[in-house]
Scaffold this active site. Structure first.
Site, short mmCIF file in Angstrom:
data_model
loop_
_atom_site.label_atom_id
_atom_site.label_comp_id
_atom_site.label_asym_id
_atom_site.label_seq_id
_atom_site.Cartn_x
_atom_site.Cartn_y
_atom_site.Cartn_z
N SER A 216 -0.10 66.89 60.70
CA SER A 216 0.65 66.28 61.79
C SER A 216 2.02 66.97 61.85
CB SER A 216 0.77 64.77 61.58
OG SER A 216 1.45 64.16 62.65
N TYR B 142 4.69 67.21 72.67
CA TYR B 142 4.27 67.58 71.31
C TYR B 142 4.19 66.32 70.44
CZ TYR B 142 4.31 69.92 66.74
OH TYR B 142 4.00 70.33 65.47
N LYS C 100 0.85 64.47 68.55
CA LYS C 100 0.79 64.14 67.13
C LYS C 100 0.70 62.64 66.89
CE LYS C 100 0.96 68.35 65.52
NZ LYS C 100 -0.19 68.92 64.78
#
Length: 281
Positions: free
Chosen positions: A135, A149, A153
């Site tokens: 992650s 982004y 994650k």
């Protein structure tokens, strides 16, 4: 020292993925190194008999299924499945086109999902194995220009928490690894949105902060931690890598708890259990 094991590592041609693969090979394990473009030349030829390289786009689900089957046929089993492949797109949330937003999710979320789905039948049949999802510090919270982004994650971690509980019934372990800063080409290879003028001042402030510089770590330090993780008989669901990300995780958690506590009365007042309403004819 545990018996040699077989790793399947995505994004293994460079950065953290390459460091993980090298560390596994150096200790005598077998490695399936998968990446969009990877060859034996990316690694020390001393390990060629314990290394299988596969060119793989993790967003291609049929190709992922075929790659996992090839890996099992080649080495006979899988022990550690390490979803490391990832990309980063930088930009304010408003600036992302649909294509840019979907592309971020395709690799960071769906790529890991396809690999996990492909590997699980083999791990389940073996009654054991370890899936590790790489992650990011961005999953601890959203920050300006990292919104999509972070979203990818956060989604990866939500999926993985459920996966961990589902896979545990078959003896399969699952861990989310949240790395801090390492000297890889993640930032050099990231894509950026077309900037909108109103965000100019904020972007300038972020650029100024970055200009102050940072000191990242060698990927080999993360690889050493990875070996300790997979050697553990009771690995954690989550592992933070680095002092900066460790401190940030506690800081963000404490600030969230303080806000929750400040709004406790409102939160509790929003729940008043009542009998199920009568069905409307």
């Amino acid at each position: 020292m545990p018996a040699p094991r077989t790793w399947f590592i995505t994004g293994a041609s460079r950065g953290l993925g390459h460091a993980f693969a090298v560390a596994a090979l150096e200790r005598g394990d077998q490695v399936v190194a998968a990446a969009r473009s990877v060859t034996q030349d990316h690694f020390d030829q001393r390990h060629s008999d314990r290394l299988l390289t596969l060119n793989l786009n993790v967003t291609d689900r049929p190709a992922v299924l075929a790659a996992i089957s090839t890996a099992v046929e080649h080495f006979g089993r899988l022990d550690i499945v390490l979803n490391n492949a990832g990309t980063m797109s930088s930009g304010m949330v408003e600036e992302f086109t649909e294509a840019e937003a979907r592309a971020q999710m395709e690799v960071n979320l769906f790529g890991a999902l396809w690999v996990s789905q492909a590997a699980l039948p083999h791990l389940r049949d073996q009654k054991g194995g370890h899936i590790v999802q790489i992650s990011s510090i961005a999953a601890l919270g959203g920050f300006p220009t990292t919104g999509m982004y972070s979203a990818s994650k956060f989604a990866l971690e939500g999926m993985t928490e459920a996966l961990a509980m589902e896979a545990a019934a078959f003896g399969v372990k699952v861990t989310i690894v949240q790395p801090g800063g390492y000297w890889t080409d993640l930032y050099a290879s990231m894509t950026s949105t077309s900037p909108l003028e109103p965000y100019g001042p904020l972007r300038e402030e972020i650029t100024r902060q970055w200009a102050e510089g940072s000191v990242d770590s060698s990927p080999e330090a993360a690889a050493a931690a990875m070996l300790k993780l997979v050697d553990s008989k009771n690995p954690p669901l989550r592992l933070l890598l680095g002092s900066m990300v460790y401190d940030l995780a506690f800081d963000i958690s404490c600030r969230r708890m303080a806000v929750w506590e400040g709004w406790e009365q409102v939160s509790r007042a929003a729940e008043r259990p009542v009998p199920a309403p009568a069905q409307i004819a």
